[in-house]
Design a protein around this motif. Structure first.
Motif, PDB file in Angstrom:
ATOM      1  N   PHE A 201      24.679 -83.187 -64.788  1.00  0.00           N
ATOM      2  CA  PHE A 201      25.719 -83.718 -64.539  1.00  0.00           C
ATOM      3  C   PHE A 201      26.797 -84.227 -65.866  1.00  0.00           C
ATOM      4  CE2 PHE A 201      23.871 -85.049 -60.307  1.00  0.00           C
ATOM      5  CZ  PHE A 201      24.732 -84.589 -59.659  1.00  0.00           C
ATOM      6  N   ILE A 202      25.998 -84.936 -66.986  1.00  0.00           N
ATOM      7  CA  ILE A 202      26.522 -85.328 -68.103  1.00  0.00           C
ATOM      8  C   ILE A 202      27.235 -83.941 -68.715  1.00  0.00           C
ATOM      9  CG2 ILE A 202      25.935 -86.187 -70.508  1.00  0.00           C
ATOM     10  CD1 ILE A 202      23.762 -87.633 -69.024  1.00  0.00           C
ATOM     11  N   THR A 203      26.548 -83.021 -68.773  1.00  0.00           N
ATOM     12  CA  THR A 203      27.004 -81.710 -69.277  1.00  0.00           C
ATOM     13  C   THR A 203      28.064 -81.079 -68.579  1.00  0.00           C
ATOM     14  OG1 THR A 203      24.783 -80.902 -69.931  1.00  0.00           O
ATOM     15  CG2 THR A 203      26.551 -79.280 -69.775  1.00  0.00           C
ATOM     16  N   ALA A 204      28.155 -81.204 -67.381  1.00  0.00           N
ATOM     17  CA  ALA A 204      29.445 -80.658 -66.358  1.00  0.00           C
ATOM     18  C   ALA A 204      30.658 -81.558 -67.061  1.00  0.00           C
ATOM     19  CB  ALA A 204      29.136 -80.865 -65.093  1.00  0.00           C
ATOM     20  N   VAL A 205      30.541 -83.122 -67.068  1.00  0.00           N
ATOM     21  CA  VAL A 205      31.416 -83.837 -67.507  1.00  0.00           C
ATOM     22  C   VAL A 205      31.916 -83.702 -68.937  1.00  0.00           C
ATOM     23  CG1 VAL A 205      32.270 -86.215 -67.767  1.00  0.00           C
ATOM     24  CG2 VAL A 205      30.572 -85.681 -65.699  1.00  0.00           C
ATOM     25  N   MET A 206      31.098 -83.375 -69.874  1.00  0.00           N
ATOM     26  CA  MET A 206      31.315 -83.267 -71.247  1.00  0.00           C
ATOM     27  C   MET A 206      32.139 -81.919 -71.503  1.00  0.00           C
ATOM     28  SD  MET A 206      28.161 -84.760 -73.084  1.00  0.00           S
ATOM     29  CE  MET A 206      29.143 -85.156 -74.674  1.00  0.00           C
ATOM     30  N   ILE A 207      31.703 -80.891 -70.673  1.00  0.00           N
ATOM     31  CA  ILE A 207      32.332 -79.552 -71.089  1.00  0.00           C
ATOM     32  C   ILE A 207      33.521 -79.539 -70.428  1.00  0.00           C
ATOM     33  CG2 ILE A 207      31.384 -78.450 -69.042  1.00  0.00           C
ATOM     34  CD1 ILE A 207      32.156 -76.698 -72.732  1.00  0.00           C
ATOM     35  N   THR A 212      32.808 -82.187 -78.018  1.00  0.00           N
ATOM     36  CA  THR A 212      31.773 -81.410 -78.753  1.00  0.00           C
ATOM     37  C   THR A 212      30.654 -80.969 -78.106  1.00  0.00           C
ATOM     38  OG1 THR A 212      31.182 -80.609 -80.879  1.00  0.00           O
ATOM     39  CG2 THR A 212      31.030 -82.824 -80.503  1.00  0.00           C
ATOM     40  N   LEU A 213      29.938 -81.984 -77.725  1.00  0.00           N
ATOM     41  CA  LEU A 213      28.442 -81.651 -77.462  1.00  0.00           C
ATOM     42  C   LEU A 213      28.400 -80.960 -76.079  1.00  0.00           C
ATOM     43  CD1 LEU A 213      25.506 -82.672 -78.407  1.00  0.00           C
ATOM     44  CD2 LEU A 213      25.759 -84.678 -76.830  1.00  0.00           C
ATOM     45  N   GLY A 214      29.413 -80.935 -75.485  1.00  0.00           N
ATOM     46  CA  GLY A 214      29.560 -80.134 -74.006  1.00  0.00           C
ATOM     47  C   GLY A 214      29.295 -78.754 -74.497  1.00  0.00           C
ATOM     48  N   TYR A 215      29.731 -78.298 -75.591  1.00  0.00           N
ATOM     49  CA  TYR A 215      29.856 -76.859 -75.815  1.00  0.00           C
ATOM     50  C   TYR A 215      28.423 -76.230 -76.301  1.00  0.00           C
ATOM     51  CZ  TYR A 215      34.778 -76.498 -75.916  1.00  0.00           C
ATOM     52  OH  TYR A 215      36.191 -76.647 -75.303  1.00  0.00           O
ATOM     53  N   ILE A 216      27.626 -77.187 -76.681  1.00  0.00           N
ATOM     54  CA  ILE A 216      26.088 -76.629 -76.594  1.00  0.00           C
ATOM     55  C   ILE A 216      25.348 -77.048 -75.470  1.00  0.00           C
ATOM     56  CG2 ILE A 216      25.366 -78.883 -78.120  1.00  0.00           C
ATOM     57  CD1 ILE A 216      24.221 -75.261 -78.583  1.00  0.00           C
ATOM     58  N   LEU A 217      25.515 -78.174 -74.726  1.00  0.00           N
ATOM     59  CA  LEU A 217      24.908 -78.380 -73.751  1.00  0.00           C
ATOM     60  C   LEU A 217      25.129 -77.526 -72.575  1.00  0.00           C
ATOM     61  CD1 LEU A 217      25.073 -82.436 -73.641  1.00  0.00           C
ATOM     62  CD2 LEU A 217      23.069 -80.774 -73.954  1.00  0.00           C
ATOM     63  N   ALA A 218      26.096 -76.966 -72.352  1.00  0.00           N
ATOM     64  CA  ALA A 218      26.737 -76.242 -71.205  1.00  0.00           C
ATOM     65  C   ALA A 218      26.027 -74.750 -71.370  1.00  0.00           C
ATOM     66  CB  ALA A 218      28.088 -75.969 -71.008  1.00  0.00           C
ATOM     67  N   PRO A 219      26.080 -73.953 -72.390  1.00  0.00           N
ATOM     68  CA  PRO A 219      25.238 -72.714 -72.322  1.00  0.00           C
ATOM     69  C   PRO A 219      23.600 -73.059 -72.411  1.00  0.00           C
ATOM     70  CG  PRO A 219      26.306 -73.152 -74.588  1.00  0.00           C
ATOM     71  CD  PRO A 219      26.731 -74.259 -73.698  1.00  0.00           C
ATOM     72  N   MET A 220      23.351 -74.084 -72.898  1.00  0.00           N
ATOM     73  CA  MET A 220      21.889 -74.560 -73.064  1.00  0.00           C
ATOM     74  C   MET A 220      21.501 -74.768 -71.606  1.00  0.00           C
ATOM     75  SD  MET A 220      20.316 -77.740 -74.825  1.00  0.00           S
ATOM     76  CE  MET A 220      20.305 -78.977 -73.543  1.00  0.00           C
ATOM     77  N   MET A 221      22.171 -75.474 -70.820  1.00  0.00           N
ATOM     78  CA  MET A 221      21.580 -75.806 -69.667  1.00  0.00           C
ATOM     79  C   MET A 221      21.746 -74.573 -68.558  1.00  0.00           C
ATOM     80  SD  MET A 221      20.236 -78.539 -69.979  1.00  0.00           S
ATOM     81  CE  MET A 221      19.832 -78.952 -68.278  1.00  0.00           C
ATOM     82  N   THR A 222      22.463 -73.736 -68.913  1.00  0.00           N
ATOM     83  CA  THR A 222      22.755 -72.542 -68.045  1.00  0.00           C
ATOM     84  C   THR A 222      21.519 -71.626 -68.335  1.00  0.00           C
ATOM     85  OG1 THR A 222      25.300 -72.522 -68.234  1.00  0.00           O
ATOM     86  CG2 THR A 222      24.080 -70.682 -67.566  1.00  0.00           C
ATOM     87  N   VAL A 223      21.263 -71.575 -69.456  1.00  0.00           N
ATOM     88  CA  VAL A 223      19.729 -70.763 -69.965  1.00  0.00           C
ATOM     89  C   VAL A 223      18.754 -71.320 -69.331  1.00  0.00           C
ATOM     90  CG1 VAL A 223      18.408 -70.259 -71.889  1.00  0.00           C
ATOM     91  CG2 VAL A 223      20.939 -69.948 -72.271  1.00  0.00           C
ATOM     92  N   PHE A 224      18.492 -72.738 -69.357  1.00  0.00           N
ATOM     93  CA  PHE A 224      17.647 -73.473 -68.704  1.00  0.00           C
ATOM     94  C   PHE A 224      17.658 -72.907 -67.087  1.00  0.00           C
ATOM     95  CE2 PHE A 224      17.021 -77.305 -65.649  1.00  0.00           C
ATOM     96  CZ  PHE A 224      15.626 -77.436 -66.010  1.00  0.00           C
TER      97      PHE A 224
END
Length: 278
Positions: A201-207, A212-224
Motif C-alpha cells: 500500500f505504501i509503495t503504491a502511494v509513493m510511486i 524517490t523511495l517509490g522508485y525502488i520499492l515498486a519494482p522491488m515489491m513486484t519482484v516479491f
C-alpha cells in the motif's frame, strides 16, 4: 569515454552476503526434497507446502539470488532491484521455516539464513540511504498505472485473507486452513497483515506521487510478487501430487498473475536510465 549502461556504484559486499545464503538454502532445500522424514511431524497439507517451497527455493530462488548478486556487485541497477526483491521474499519464506515448521536438525540453519537475509537487506538500505532512485529511471515510467496495480494487489489479498481469518475471529473458532495444517496461526496471514501488504500500500502511494523511495520499492515489491507466485505454484503443485487434489485452476490462475506481474516489472525495468551514476 566509456559509457557504462545501467550502472551505479559497485558493491562486492552484496555478493559476500549472498554466496553463503544460497549455499545454505541449497543444502536445506535438497535435504527437504530428498529426505522427507525431515517433515515427518507435519500434516500432509503442510508437508506438501514445505516440499513445494523447497523446490522453489532450490530451482528458482537460489539461481536468481546468485546471478543477481553477481551483477549487482558490479553495480548493475536491474540486478540490484531483482536481488533486493528476491531477498525480501527469502526473508518471508524463512520466517515461516523458523516459526511454523516443527523443530528439526536444520533449525539453526534456518535461523542463520533468516539472519543473513535480514542483515543483507539492512546493509543494502543503509548503503543506499542517500540514493535518489528517481535518477535510476527515465521519466517514461508509468507510475500511476504501476501504483494502481500494486494497490489492487494489496486490496485483493487483504480481502482474501480476511475471508479466511475474520469469520473465525468473530466466532472464536479456528479456521479450517489452520487446523488442516496443524498450526497455531497462519504465518502467511501474520506476515501479510503486519508487514508485506501495508508495504505494498505504501509503495503504491509513493510511486503514484513519484517519491524517490517509490522508485525502488515498486519494482522491488513486484519482484516479491513474482517470486511469491512461483513459490505458490510450486507448493500447490506439490500438494496436488501428495494429496491427489485438483489444484490446476489455482496453478493456472497464479501463472497468469505471474505473467501480469512480469509485464509490470518490464514496464519499469525497460525505463532504467542508461546514464551511469558512478
Amino acid at each position: 569515454m566509456t559509457n557504462i549502461n545501467y550502472q551505479t556504484k559497485a558493491d562486492k559486499t552484496l555478493l559476500y552476503f549472498t554466496v553463503p545464503i544460497v549455499i545454505l538454502i541449497a543444502i536445506c532445500s535438497s535435504v527437504g526434497i530428498w529426505y522427507q522424514n525431515l517433515y515427518s511431524r507435519e500434516t500432509i497439507d503442510w508437508l506438501s507446502q514445505c516440499i513445494g517451497q523447497d523446490i522453489s527455493n532450490l530451482f528458482f530462488v537460489v539461481p536468481i539470488l546468485l546471478v543477481s548478486s553477481f551483477y549487482a556487485s558490479k553495480g548493475n541497477k536491474i540486478a540490484k532491484i531483482i536481488w533486493i526483491g528476491t531477498m525480501i521474499t527469502n526473508i518471508y519464506s524463512y520466517v515461516i521455516y523458523c516459526f511454523a515448521v516443527h523443530f528439526n536438525f536444520l533449525f539453526h540453519v534456518y535461523c542463520l539464513i533468516l539472519g543473513l537475509s535480514i542483515y543483507s537487506v539492512i546493509y543494502f538500505c543503509i548503503n543506499n540511504f542517500k540514493e535518489d532512485f528517481r535518477n535510476w529511471f527515465t521519466e517514461k515510467v508509468p507510475t500511476k498505472a504501476i501504483g494502481i496495480f500494486l494497490f489492487t494487489i494489496a486490496v485483493i489479498f487483504v480481502l482474501l485473507w480476511l475471508s479466511q481469518s475474520l469469520p473465525g475471529a468473530l466466532t472464536n473458532t479456528v479456521p479450517e486452513s489452520i487446523s488442516n495444517d496443524g498450526l497455531l496461526t497462519n504465518p502467511i496471514h501474520v506476515l501479510d497483515f503486519s508487514f508485506y501488504l501495508p508495504l505494498i500500500f505504501i509503495t503504491a502511494v509513493m510511486i503514484i506521487k513519484k517519491k524517490t523511495l517509490g522508485y525502488i520499492l515498486a519494482p522491488m515489491m513486484t519482484v516479491f510478487g513474482i517470486i511469491t507466485n512461483i513459490n505458490i505454484i510450486c507448493l500447490t503443485s506439490a500438494a496436488m501430487v501428495k494429496t491427489s487434489s485438483n489444484n490446476m485452476p489455482l496453478i493456472i490462475g497464479f501463472s497468469i498473475f505471474t505473467i501480469v506481474c512480469l509485464g509490470f516489472l518490464w514496464l519499469m525495468l525497460k525505463n532504467i536510465s542508461k546514464q551511469s551514476n558512478t
